[in-house]
Design a protein around this motif. Structure first.
Motif, short mmCIF file in Angstrom:
data_model
loop_
_atom_site.label_atom_id
_atom_site.label_comp_id
_atom_site.label_asym_id
_atom_site.label_seq_id
_atom_site.Cartn_x
_atom_site.Cartn_y
_atom_site.Cartn_z
N GLN A 72 0.83 -1.23 0.06
CA GLN A 72 -0.07 -0.18 -0.64
C GLN A 72 0.86 1.56 0.17
OE1 GLN A 72 -2.87 -0.65 3.82
NE2 GLN A 72 -3.83 -1.54 2.51
N ARG A 73 1.50 1.52 0.84
CA ARG A 73 3.19 2.00 1.23
C ARG A 73 3.41 2.47 -0.68
NH1 ARG A 73 4.26 7.28 1.96
NH2 ARG A 73 6.04 8.11 2.94
N GLY A 74 3.74 0.88 -1.56
CA GLY A 74 4.43 1.50 -2.75
C GLY A 74 3.79 1.86 -3.30
N TYR A 75 1.97 1.02 -3.65
CA TYR A 75 1.69 2.29 -4.56
C TYR A 75 0.84 4.02 -4.05
CZ TYR A 75 -3.21 2.07 -7.04
OH TYR A 75 -3.98 2.10 -8.09
N ALA A 76 1.38 3.97 -3.06
CA ALA A 76 1.01 5.68 -2.63
C ALA A 76 2.29 6.16 -3.55
CB ALA A 76 1.09 5.76 -1.33
N LEU A 77 3.21 5.75 -3.40
CA LEU A 77 4.60 6.63 -3.82
C LEU A 77 4.97 6.88 -5.21
CD1 LEU A 77 7.50 4.85 -1.42
CD2 LEU A 77 6.60 7.27 -1.05
N LEU A 78 3.95 5.53 -5.94
CA LEU A 78 4.06 5.44 -7.52
C LEU A 78 3.15 6.50 -7.56
CD1 LEU A 78 3.91 1.48 -7.83
CD2 LEU A 78 5.95 3.20 -8.89
N GLN A 79 1.98 6.78 -6.97
CA GLN A 79 0.69 8.04 -7.21
C GLN A 79 1.78 9.52 -7.12
OE1 GLN A 79 -2.53 6.17 -5.81
NE2 GLN A 79 -2.96 5.78 -7.73
N SER A 80 2.54 9.55 -5.76
CA SER A 80 2.34 10.93 -5.26
C SER A 80 4.15 10.79 -5.71
CB SER A 80 2.18 10.55 -3.81
OG SER A 80 3.72 9.66 -2.80
N THR A 81 5.08 10.09 -6.36
CA THR A 81 6.86 10.85 -6.20
C THR A 81 6.11 10.29 -7.49
OG1 THR A 81 6.93 8.44 -5.43
CG2 THR A 81 6.42 10.69 -3.58
N ASN A 82 8.20 10.98 -7.72
CA ASN A 82 8.73 11.23 -9.51
C ASN A 82 9.52 9.57 -9.94
OD1 ASN A 82 7.30 12.48 -10.83
ND2 ASN A 82 8.49 14.02 -9.62
N LYS A 83 9.54 9.41 -8.13
CA LYS A 83 11.00 7.83 -7.76
C LYS A 83 11.14 6.98 -8.54
CE LYS A 83 11.90 9.16 -2.27
NZ LYS A 83 11.70 8.85 -1.53
N THR A 84 12.00 6.24 -9.18
CA THR A 84 11.53 4.93 -9.82
C THR A 84 11.18 3.70 -8.98
OG1 THR A 84 13.59 4.21 -9.19
CG2 THR A 84 13.58 5.54 -11.22
N VAL A 85 10.64 2.50 -9.76
CA VAL A 85 9.94 1.62 -8.73
C VAL A 85 11.19 0.80 -8.20
CG1 VAL A 85 8.99 -0.50 -9.65
CG2 VAL A 85 8.56 1.40 -10.97
N ASN A 86 12.17 0.96 -8.97
CA ASN A 86 13.18 0.24 -8.15
C ASN A 86 13.97 0.82 -6.75
OD1 ASN A 86 13.79 -1.26 -10.53
ND2 ASN A 86 15.54 -0.90 -10.95
N ALA A 126 2.01 4.21 -15.51
CA ALA A 126 1.83 4.62 -17.27
C ALA A 126 0.09 5.42 -16.66
CB ALA A 126 1.85 3.86 -17.91
N ASP A 127 -0.35 5.14 -15.83
CA ASP A 127 -2.10 5.44 -15.66
C ASP A 127 -1.94 6.95 -15.33
OD1 ASP A 127 -3.18 2.63 -14.79
OD2 ASP A 127 -2.81 3.68 -16.70
N ILE A 128 -0.87 7.00 -14.49
CA ILE A 128 -0.59 8.95 -14.03
C ILE A 128 -0.49 10.20 -14.89
CG2 ILE A 128 0.30 10.59 -12.46
CD1 ILE A 128 1.58 7.93 -10.85
#
Length: 514
Positions: free
Chosen positions: A467-481, A512-514
């Motif tokens: 869940q934390r990872g999902y939030a970071l994907l939506q709110s930051t520009n950090k890479t998946v790694n 990609a959906d963002i």
């Protein structure tokens, strides 16, 4: 309780009436090597020295996987005053002559776990390696049916132990007997030497071959760690399912909990039954020549419960050994100063404590057996009663101006939430670490989290990380790694696999959906 006290007093009377010349049976153990599985067997046999009515002295010698050393050790033991020899042969053929010499001296011989190429033995006790191989083969086929895509013919690789030993021969025989009945897959086997390094090299070769394996089955969990190392190093984690045998709590069971292996097989130890069989032979009681110990599968569904039960039994075994050490020390005082009242008093108190502990251990063992017999029913309830709405209510912060109830469960949940968030980036975070921070044992933490959320601590930690990872994907520009490591996953590949299983899409799809 009154009946228990009467039994304890009767046993005390029997022991105190024994003369100093009472027979002590000397049992020598010739272990082919060391390792966690054999260390567990040794500790169980040593703990069983005072478990039965007869006086027993158990001595263990280890050959460290050296056949010539084991032959010398067996020859040396035969020239001592031992009453019985227990042997786990390093290699089936070379030790046969040394064992035959022991049998000619009239010393009974028990084969444990492994057999030699000679019928000069009194009894055998150990797991059924053929059935273990078959069980792993059927489980591998079920995994292929469940997970394998039909893009290519599935490939199964078996990495055996040293084929000069009977367990490797029999596990291969059982696995092969099932595989050869299924022509719709590609099956090969490679011989190793029971070592992690050799298994790692074989796996790297297979990954680099024309077709990468879908499943790799190893003859022990130690080799499975080498396979996992190769899979991670080649960047194909999550694409190869790994199986092993032994199922120890800090090895195979934990690897399944962590997702490194898709399954293991509990190869039974039961050192106390080896001592019991030896005493039956020495005292003229009836016994079976071939004694099979039952094993069982460890899967992601039952790994947490298996870990709890096994760790509890190991803890009780350590408590018994501690008491036995104290008993031996005080018995020395009792024999040299028999007429001293305080020495006698201490010995009696320790005897009572020891028998109470042994009785409790017996009751706990019966309880664990009943739990395993009903494991399938418990698994169904265990994995279908989770209430996700209750989980969100407890672990998500309440809205402003809305007073939150301050029940004990809410306070516990908030504290646990803070502890997980603080340690989330640590990929080696253990449940014991969270328990220590919460002031709870592993068992208490498990029960409390399960009662409140319907999830195990391992499942809760994994879900919060995702869940934390999902939030970071939506709110930051950090890479998946970067996000994978930040939320505590050891490798990005494993993060993506768990993410897809949880949310139905990969992290890159969310970005990609963002």
């Amino acid at each position: 309780m009154q009946k228990t006290i009467i039994i304890v007093m009767a046993l005390l009377a029997m022991l105190t009436s024994c003369s100093e010349k009472e027979k002590t049976y000397k049992i020598a153990i010739s272990q082919c090597g060391s390792g966690r599985w054999r260390d567990k067997v040794n500790s169980e046999m040593l703990a069983a020295q005072h478990l039965y009515e007869q006086n027993v002295k158990v001595d263990v010698v280890e050959a460290h996987d050296n056949t010539e050393r084991q032959i010398r050790q067996i020859d040396s033991l035969a020239n001592t005053d031992i009453d019985l020899l227990v042997v786990a042969p390093n290699e089936a053929a070379p030790v046969s002559e040394a064992i035959a010499k022991v049998k000619k001296k009239g010393i009974p011989i028990i084969y444990f776990d492994r057999k030699a190429e000679t019928e000069n033995y009194t009894a055998f006790i150990g797991g059924n390696n053929i059935e273990a191989g078959k069980a792993m083969a059927y489980y591998a086929l079920s995994l292929i049916d469940e997970f394998h895509a039909s893009r290519h013919k599935p490939k199964v690789v078996e990495i055996t132990g040293a084929m000069s030993s009977s367990p490797a021969q029999e596990r291969h025989e059982g696995f092969l007997s099932v595989m050869k009945e299924h022509g719709n897959l590609e099956y090969i086997y490679k011989e190793a030497d029971w070592s992690s390094d050799k298994a790692c090299l074989i796996t790297e070769e297979q990954i680099d071959s024309e077709q990468m394996p879908d499943i790799i089955f190893c003859h022990n969990d130690g080799m499975a760690t080498g396979v996992y190392k190769a899979v991670v190093g080649k960047g194909v984690e999550g694409k190869i399912m790994i199986l092993g045998i032994d199922g120890l709590p800090d090895e195979g069971i934990e690897y399944v909990q962590l997702g490194h292996q898709i399954g293991s097989y509990v190869y039974p130890t039961h050192g106390e039954r080896i001592v019991k069989l030896a005493l039956d032979i020495l005292t003229g009681h009836p016994y079976e020549r071939d004694n099979e110990l039952q094993g069982m599968m460890v899967t992601p569904r039952n790994a947490d419960l298996m870990a709890l039960n096994t760790n509890e039994l190991i803890r009780q075994n350590k408590d018994l050994m501690t008491i036995q050490d104290k008993l031996e020390a005080y018995f020395g005082l009792y024999n040299t100063q028999r007429k001293v009242l305080i020495g006698s008093f201490i010995a009696i108190i320790l005897l009572i404590v020891a028998f109470v502990m042994m009785w409790r251990a017996y009751i706990q063992t019966r309880k664990v057996i009943r739990q395993r017999q009903t494991l399938n029913e418990e698994e169904t309830l265990f994995y279908t009663n989770a209430d996700n709405r209750k989980l969100r209510q407890i672990f998500e912060p309440t809205k402003e101006n809305t007073p939150a109830p301050r029940s004990q469960d809410t306070i516990f949940a908030e504290t646990l939430n803070e502890a997980i968030l603080k340690n989330m980036s640590n990929p080696n975070l253990k449940m014991d670490d969270l328990g220590d921070e919460m002031g709870l044992s592993r068992v208490q933490l498990y029960r409390k989290v399960k009662a409140i959320t319907g999830l195990t601590p391992v499942e809760l930690l994994r879900q919060m990380r995702l869940q934390r990872g999902y939030a970071l994907l939506q709110s930051t520009n950090k890479t998946v790694n970067e996000i994978a490591y930040e939320v505590g996953f050891g490798t990005p590949g494993y993060f993506s696999t768990c993410f897809k299983k949880q949310f139905g899409k990969y992290p890159t799809d969310v970005r990609a959906d963002i």
